[in-house]
Design a protein around this motif. Sequence first.
Motif: not given
Length: 376
Positions: A117, A140, A146, A148-149, A152-153, A172, A174, A271
Amino acid sequence: MIISNIQLQQSEDHNLISAQIDDFNLWYKFPKEIIPEIRADAFIAACLIPSMKLGSDIIIDEDIPVSIELLENIEKLQVIFSSWEKYLGHKLSIIKIKGGKKTKTLAGWDKTISFFSGGVDGTFTYLKHKKEINYLLFAKGIDMQLSSDDLYNKALSKNKDFLNKEGKEVIPFETNVRFLGHQYGVGWSACFGGGLSSIALAAGAKKCYIASGVTYGSMHPEGSNFITDHLWGNGFTQIIHDGAESTRVNKLKQISKNENALNILRVCWHDNGYNCGNCEKCLRTMTNLRVLKLQTSTFQTLTDQLVKIKLSKIKIYNVHDMEFIEENLEEAIKINDHVLIKVLNKIKRNYELRGLWNHVDHLFFNGFLKNIKQKL
């Protein structure tokens, strides 16, 4: 605890393997190149500690394959974890695994993987074993929510750029395995060895490295450690606990030899930005960077002013985090950093005073003072 309805759903861009754990739907979503096998191994690994906490046998359908070797290892794991009750914070009962079609696991995804990570431990393990590691997995749902798009991206993009330069590929995926324990009142720290291993078992990898967060000298009973992690293997998938020979400061010293690795450093799990710069873990890492006289674009420099107004405000509540403070204090003394020495000694003293207060409360008042404080 009943594990039922294990199924694999395949689509054009991903494969999702899931199972119903009582009322909780546990799932792992992998890209299309990873095709999980329908077996019970991953779900048993994820469920073991919560089941022991409940004192509830794990029941699986009779026709679902389960590894003979994993079942044998589960017996050893239960003996170890049940002897660590006071450290893990739960009464853990020995349970049985009922049902399943006992088989040997002879094949799977013939690749070596490691979790990555951009953090200190995972990066150290990767750099140490990069000739052997085929893929780095970035989850993720483990160290970020989950939902936190965007974050994460952003982190995925940085990880991809770095690993592409290294000639490696990041995968990647999930999963909601981190939230399974919470369903039954068990924190991630007590069950993350089985949780992370369940990902490797679900993927069917040949070998998986789990990076250690502490050293052999400072290790305490918790969900992932060098004593138990290898026992999550199932005869094909091998689990290896790695990196406990090195302190966090020494890990960062090794990482700094690779400038690209240093410049994607991300340790925060709040986050709130790539690194929030305010939490204990961020400030601990910023202190590491200061004592090593290192800089990275992902952290602001820990100036004397920030030491006084931010670092000095943190409170340490467990022995693990206190050991990181002591490690940084030792390094600060080596370089004669008076500002840092003063603040780290203050943090250490406050931790020791709270410990003394709690001990007195427990010894003479049976926790009465703590209960009053919580009510207030």
